[in-house]
Design a protein around this motif. Structure first.
Motif, PDB file in Angstrom:
ATOM      1  N   SER A   1      -7.681   8.583  -0.573  1.00  0.00           N
ATOM      2  CA  SER A   1      -7.311   8.059   0.747  1.00  0.00           C
ATOM      3  C   SER A   1      -8.469   8.174   1.735  1.00  0.00           C
ATOM      4  CB  SER A   1      -6.084   8.804   1.292  1.00  0.00           C
ATOM      5  OG  SER A   1      -4.953   8.539   0.487  1.00  0.00           O
TER       6      SER A   1
ATOM      7  N   SER B   1      -4.444   6.859  -2.369  1.00  0.00           N
ATOM      8  CA  SER B   1      -3.912   5.573  -1.902  1.00  0.00           C
ATOM      9  C   SER B   1      -3.870   4.595  -3.066  1.00  0.00           C
ATOM     10  CB  SER B   1      -4.780   5.004  -0.776  1.00  0.00           C
ATOM     11  OG  SER B   1      -4.599   5.739   0.413  1.00  0.00           O
TER      12      SER B   1
ATOM     13  N   ASN C   1     -10.105   3.599   3.642  1.00  0.00           N
ATOM     14  CA  ASN C   1      -9.646   3.515   5.028  1.00  0.00           C
ATOM     15  C   ASN C   1      -9.108   2.114   5.310  1.00  0.00           C
ATOM     16  OD1 ASN C   1     -11.896   1.813   5.506  1.00  0.00           O
ATOM     17  ND2 ASN C   1     -13.181   3.594   5.968  1.00  0.00           N
ATOM     18  N   GLU C   2      -8.713   1.870   6.548  1.00  0.00           N
ATOM     19  CA  GLU C   2      -8.063   0.599   6.893  1.00  0.00           C
ATOM     20  C   GLU C   2      -8.957  -0.599   6.619  1.00  0.00           C
ATOM     21  OE1 GLU C   2      -5.962  -1.554  10.767  1.00  0.00           O
ATOM     22  OE2 GLU C   2      -6.366   0.607  10.773  1.00  0.00           O
TER      23      GLU C   2
ATOM     24  N   LEU D   1       0.842  -1.192   0.000  1.00  0.00           N
ATOM     25  CA  LEU D   1       0.000   0.000   0.000  1.00  0.00           C
ATOM     26  C   LEU D   1       0.881   1.247   0.000  1.00  0.00           C
ATOM     27  CD1 LEU D   1      -2.856   1.331   0.365  1.00  0.00           C
ATOM     28  CD2 LEU D   1      -2.416   1.219   2.830  1.00  0.00           C
ATOM     29  N   ASP D   2       0.552   2.170  -0.881  1.00  0.00           N
ATOM     30  CA  ASP D   2       1.154   3.501  -0.863  1.00  0.00           C
ATOM     31  C   ASP D   2       0.047   4.480  -0.487  1.00  0.00           C
ATOM     32  OD1 ASP D   2       1.654   6.219  -2.040  1.00  0.00           O
ATOM     33  OD2 ASP D   2       3.573   5.300  -2.578  1.00  0.00           O
ATOM     34  N   ARG D   3       0.144   5.061   0.704  1.00  0.00           N
ATOM     35  CA  ARG D   3      -0.880   6.002   1.160  1.00  0.00           C
ATOM     36  C   ARG D   3      -0.274   7.402   1.242  1.00  0.00           C
ATOM     37  NH1 ARG D   3      -5.745   5.522   3.434  1.00  0.00           N
ATOM     38  NH2 ARG D   3      -5.511   3.299   3.887  1.00  0.00           N
ATOM     39  N   ASN D   4      -0.655   8.246   0.284  1.00  0.00           N
ATOM     40  CA  ASN D   4      -0.271   9.665   0.262  1.00  0.00           C
ATOM     41  C   ASN D   4       1.205   9.915  -0.027  1.00  0.00           C
ATOM     42  OD1 ASN D   4      -2.948  10.344   1.021  1.00  0.00           O
ATOM     43  ND2 ASN D   4      -2.425  10.084   3.196  1.00  0.00           N
TER      44      ASN D   4
ATOM     45  N   CYS E   1      -9.384  -1.095   2.828  1.00  0.00           N
ATOM     46  CA  CYS E   1      -8.151  -1.616   2.231  1.00  0.00           C
ATOM     47  C   CYS E   1      -7.996  -3.113   2.482  1.00  0.00           C
ATOM     48  CB  CYS E   1      -6.938  -0.864   2.787  1.00  0.00           C
ATOM     49  SG  CYS E   1      -6.646   0.726   1.998  1.00  0.00           S
TER      50      CYS E   1
END
Length: 301
Positions: free
Chosen positions: A273, A250, A277-278, A240-243, A281
């Motif tokens: 993003s 994301s 959210n978690e 995961l690439d978040r921001n 994802c």
């Protein structure tokens, strides 16, 4: 020439033959220890696989460089501009352009002596995308992912030089979505797919650190944090690439592996993003992993 020793009975009586008598490659024949059975035994070891030797072919390399340059530029280019950009002799550049024009891969702009990509490139690209390979096989999976999770889903190829190219895409009906196109290419180790490339590359930490320093980021993570995400990604089967790559975006990627475990493609989902959210994802990653395994089976058929 090497010998081949074959034990003919339990008393270790040996008969010696040259490999040619048995139709064997001398490299593959290796001396054996006495057999404890009544059957003759032959031990064969495989040859190490060798990478094919790539001989430089300057004319081909220059033609490809010209095509890529024209593809990157939105405006037509003249011979001198192309030659200067690629450090070519102008007369050599002109000869190559004439061949590419004859094959419809490049077209001259009327009255200006400038060149752009030709329609022949479209037919080549169409053949790649409709030949029953990854692009075509991945499309149904991408459509399902985009529809269920409201993301932009992409099928991505990891090239031999570790660049990343979008081969297939499906967009959601969400009012805010990320736009990219088939054929878009990204640099080495960028975003979530870049983490997977690093995880499966087998390269040393020092080599990865050098490559990491060249990655374009909006908000770069520290190298130690990035390496932690690389290692975790290989274990859990997604990154995961978040921001980091793009602020507010994301990117989640899962690997698609070849029969021998090489990373050849990835399935990628891109979304806001604030939406991914978690919990979202985790559900998205689970679905994408199932789709990736099914796609691997299809590609092996």
């Amino acid at each position: 020439m090497s010998e081949l020793r074959i034990c003919m009975d339990t008393k270790a009586n040996w008969m010696v033959f040259p490999p040619s008598v048995l139709g064997l490659d001398p490299y593959r024949a290796r001396s054996m220890t006495p057999s404890s059975t009544n059957e003759s035994k032959l031990e064969v070891i495989p040859k190490p696989k060798r990478e094919p030797r790539v001989r430089p072919v300057p004319a081909v390399s220059r033609a490809i460089a010209i095509l890529r340059l024209l593809g990157r530029n939105k405006q037509p280019m003249g011979v001198k501009a192309i030659a200067d950009e690629l450090d070519l002799v102008p007369s050599t550049c002109l000869h190559i352009l004439r061949v590419l024009v004859a094959e419809d891969l490049v077209k001259p702009e009327a009255g200006t002596k400038r060149y752009t990509l030709g329609s022949g490139m479209i037919s080549l690209a169409r053949n790649v995308l409709t030949a029953g390979g990854f692009a075509q096989l991945s499309q149904p999976a991408l459509d399902r992912i985009a529809s269920i999770f409201g993301v932009t889903a992409m099928g991505v190829e990891v090239t031999r030089n570790q660049s990343v190219m979008v081969l297939s895409i499906s967009r959601s009906e969400q009012p805010f979505r990320v736009h990219t196109d088939v054929g878009s290419q990204f640099s080495t180790l960028v975003s979530a797919t870049g983490r997977l490339i690093a995880a499966y590359s087998g390269e040393s930490t020092s080599v990865l650190k050098k490559k990491f320093s060249t990655i374009p980021w909006d908000h770069p993570p520290s190298f130690s944090q990035w390496m932690k995400e690389v290692e975790e990604g290989k274990v859990r089967g997604w990154c995961l690439d978040r921001n980091n790559f793009m602020n507010g975006i994301s990117v989640l990627a899962v690997p698609v592996l070849s029969r021998d475990g090489r990373l050849t493609h990835t399935l990628v989902s891109v979304g806001l993003s604030s939406h991914l959210n978690e919990n979202n994802c985790a559900a998205l990653a689970s679905t994408m992993k199932v789709e990736a395994r099914a796609l691997e089976e299809l590609l092996l058929q």
